[in-house]
Design an enzyme around this catalytic site. Structure first.
Site, short mmCIF file in Angstrom:
data_model
loop_
_atom_site.label_atom_id
_atom_site.label_comp_id
_atom_site.label_asym_id
_atom_site.label_seq_id
_atom_site.Cartn_x
_atom_site.Cartn_y
_atom_site.Cartn_z
CG ASP A 1 -2.22 0.84 0.96
OD1 ASP A 1 -3.44 0.19 0.63
OD2 ASP A 1 -1.98 2.14 0.98
CG ASN B 1 -8.22 -4.43 -3.84
OD1 ASN B 1 -9.31 -4.48 -4.12
ND2 ASN B 1 -7.44 -3.69 -2.65
CE1 TYR C 1 -13.07 3.34 -9.40
CE2 TYR C 1 -15.19 2.64 -10.41
CZ TYR C 1 -14.04 2.32 -9.40
OH TYR C 1 -13.95 1.49 -8.44
CE LYS D 1 -11.58 -0.06 -10.07
NZ LYS D 1 -10.54 -0.84 -9.82
CB ILE E 1 -17.64 -3.30 -1.06
CG1 ILE E 1 -17.96 -4.21 -2.52
CG2 ILE E 1 -17.28 -4.09 0.03
CD1 ILE E 1 -19.06 -4.97 -2.21
CB THR F 1 -14.57 0.15 1.42
OG1 THR F 1 -15.05 0.83 0.09
CG2 THR F 1 -14.80 -1.22 0.90
#
Length: 258
Positions: free
Chosen positions: A42, A95, A161, A165, A194, A196
């Site tokens: 990260d 990810n 975006y 993707k 999700i 997050t």
């Protein structure tokens, strides 16, 4: 602490980017709880420290590497550290990603577009470029790349975006075709909404914002990071050994109507 998935990754080594929070953290934990040694990557040192502490508390083993996934040399170095520490690479979850503030194509800032494409798409290319040769040395491996529901359908005011993707989805399919006969499996995972930190930023962190976005989910709730983590472990496992070149949508039926 998430409940350990019913997969056995004892003796295996996993590599997870974007592991400092959200889906990446949940997946790194799941791999560790299932017995894998995990390299967590990260750009946030604090996020890495928190994830590493959770893995250690669960009795797992991890290697923390701060890296900018848009930089080929930093990804390569993180993988080299993985081999030095753990000796092999069996599974990778690419990810790392960022969101795009809503804007029409006309109004989308070019610098923001470059950043979204670099973090969400270029990083996946770079990770696979350096991961696949290492997996081939072990006779194979499995890669899961985080796409999105936005990687299978168009969303108004999300052109950058969606482009990033959709690119992940297609790149995963191409890589799967190129290496299917060498026991490298590559799949795209397309999560819906999700719960997050990314979604919290997107909704403004308010109950009204959460309610607005939950309305988009036919199941009436957001997904949990642990649910996506379990899906990653399945795709990388022997149970998923005949699945490659697929874009698996896990979105509570959000895209079922397209």
């Amino acid at each position: 602490m998430s409940k350990a998935p019913t997969f056995d990754y004892s003796g295996k080594v996993a590599f997870v980017t974007g592991a400092g929070s959200g889906i990446g953290r949940a997946t790194a934990l799941a791999f560790a709880e299932a017995g894998a040694s995990v390299t967590i990557v990260d750009i946030s040192e604090q996020g890495l420290a928190e994830t590493a502490a959770l893995i250690a508390a669960a009795g797992g083993k991890s290697l923390s590497v701060r890296a900018d996934v848009t930089k080929s040399a930093e990804i390569k170095a993180a993988l080299e550290k993985t081999i030095i520490s753990f000796g092999r690479l069996d599974a990778a979850f690419n990810n790392a990603g960022i969101e795009q503030p809503g804007a029409s194509i006309v109004d989308l800032d070019e610098d923001l577009l470059d950043r979204v494409l670099n973090v969400n798409l270029k990083s996946v290319f770079l990770c696979m470029k350096h991961q696949i040769p290492l997996m081939l040395k072990n006779g194979g491996g499995a890669i899961v790349n985080t796409s999105s529901g936005a990687g299978v359908m168009a969303i108004r005011n999300q052109s950058g975006y969606c482009a990033s993707k959709f690119g992940v989805t297609v790149a995963s399919k191409v890589a799967a075709l190129e290496y299917a006969d060498q026991n490298i499996r590559v799949n795209a995972l397309c999560p819906g909404i999700i719960d997050t930190p990314m979604i919290a930023r997107y909704t403004g962190g308010t109950e009204e914002g959460r309610a607005r976005i939950i309305k988009q989910e036919p199941v009436g709730r957001m997904g949990k990071p642990e649910e996506i983590a379990a899906t990653v472990l399945f795709l990388c496992s022997e149970q998923g050994s005949f699945i490659t070149g697929h874009a698996l949508v896990a979105d509570g039926a959000q895209t079922a109507g397209i």
